[in-house]
Design a protein around this motif. Structure first.
Motif, mmCIF file in Angstrom:
data_model
loop_
_atom_site.group_PDB
_atom_site.id
_atom_site.type_symbol
_atom_site.label_atom_id
_atom_site.label_comp_id
_atom_site.label_asym_id
_atom_site.label_seq_id
_atom_site.Cartn_x
_atom_site.Cartn_y
_atom_site.Cartn_z
ATOM 1 N N LYS A 1 11.890 -10.487 -29.200
ATOM 2 C CA LYS A 1 10.863 -9.702 -28.528
ATOM 3 C C LYS A 1 11.533 -8.467 -27.930
ATOM 4 C CE LYS A 1 8.087 -13.024 -29.554
ATOM 5 N NZ LYS A 1 7.261 -12.888 -30.770
ATOM 6 N N ALA B 1 -1.641 -9.909 -25.813
ATOM 7 C CA ALA B 1 -0.811 -10.893 -26.508
ATOM 8 C C ALA B 1 -1.638 -12.057 -27.041
ATOM 9 C CB ALA B 1 0.285 -11.407 -25.578
ATOM 10 N N LEU C 1 4.671 -14.233 -24.566
ATOM 11 C CA LEU C 1 4.991 -14.052 -25.969
ATOM 12 C C LEU C 1 6.024 -15.067 -26.440
ATOM 13 C CD1 LEU C 1 5.235 -10.150 -26.180
ATOM 14 C CD2 LEU C 1 3.489 -11.589 -27.240
#
Length: 318
Positions: A15, A284, A315
């Motif tokens: 990420k 998200a 996430l």
């Protein structure tokens, strides 16, 4: 091309965060005059390079603290031939400044890259014309030829990818993707949308993504949305459709103002950083492959920090 591209969404597990509104930060917070909104002009002096370096260092420290990857988007959004000519640069000078921008990003990468904070260098390009209004509209082949010199320069300089942001009509996006394919360079396409969630040229976002994928055999690594507030496009993401899987990054504006209102404003609307971070958390839930969090006009390190605080953990647990 670097092996670090194995981190690229949607296939990599990393990420990422990236920076906020570079130009609005330099102009409104740092008091720097940027001709034609062109941050690459600062690269002509040591003092200007120091300003650019300090800007990115703040975000890299955020990524380090968050144990997130970082995408170093080079300060070259306006570093194409038309905008350079307006400022007074010739082609050779422009190519040298594009190379210098990547060298600066490479130095930052070498200082901050680690196992927990992998850093990717993205050669950042913008539209030939205005970022908000479709202008100087080109055919696909014209766009392919126009943007090729900057893309080739980036490829030779050793970038990991090319990202084109604030694209407001599909043909230019297709041409850029094909020019990247010509030199085997991963590319990311980021569209901007109006308050109705459609491109300034009128196409729904889903149709624009489908068109680019269809005309390039799905060449872009992924897509992003930038230079619009989440309220302008969130409802479009509530629809079903596999096209949403292609969106892996968001670089939203802090302001809910339209592009026309932002263009006319003499004051910075930096919105509410914490609220924007929470809105990213909501996004998200709508975007299964969301992996890149950053900002656009009016955002700074406060907004990106809020994005990291509210959205990264969500996430990672998805």
């Amino acid at each position: 091309m670097s092996t670090r591209t194995s981190h690229l969404p949607p296939h990599g597990q990393t990420k990422f965060i990236t920076d906020g509104g570079l130009e609005t930060t330099l102009i409104f917070h740092d008091g720097i005059d940027l001709p034609h909104f062109a941050s690459f002009d600062l690269l002509k002096t040591d003092e200007g390079c120091a300003h650019i370096t300090a800007y990115y260092e703040r975000y890299l420290e955020l990524a380090k603290d968050a144990q997130a990857g970082f995408i170093l988007e080079s300060p070259t959004w306006r570093a194409n031939r038309d905008w350079a000519e307006k400022i007074g640069y010739g082609e050779a000078e422009l190519a040298e400044l594009n190379r210098k921008a990547i060298d600066l990003m490479a130095d930052l990468r070498d200082r901050y890259h680690s196992e927990t904070t992998p850093c990717l260098i993205s050669g950042n390009i913008g539209p030939r014309g205005d970022g908000y209004v479709p202008s100087l509209c080109m055919t696909v082949n014209q766009a392919r030829a126009y943007h090729a010199p900057q893309i080739v320069t980036f490829a030779k300089a050793g970038v990991d990818m090319v990202s084109v942001v604030t694209i407001n009509y599909p043909n230019e996006a297709v041409g850029i993707a094909l020019a990247c394919r010509d030199v085997d360079m991963p590319c990311v396409i980021s569209f901007t949308v109006e308050t109705d969630g459609h491109l300034p040229s009128g196409e729904p976002l889903c149709d624009a993504i489908a068109m680019v994928d269809d005309m390039t055999a799905g060449y872009p690594a992924y897509y992003m949305i930038n230079c619009a507030h989440p309220d302008h496009f969130r409802d479009k993401l509530e629809d079903d459709g596999a096209w949403k899987n292609r969106i892996c990054g968001i670089r939203a504006n802090a302001s809910r103002q339209s592009h026309a209102e932002l263009d006319a404003s003499k004051h910075l609307d930096d919105g509410n950083p914490d609220e924007l971070g929470r809105l990213y958390r909501d996004l998200a839930d709508l975007l299964p492959n969301l992996s890149v969090l950053g900002g656009c006009c009016g955002t700074d390190h406060r907004h990106v920090n809020a994005m990291a605080e509210h959205a990264l953990a969500h996430l990672r647990s998805a």
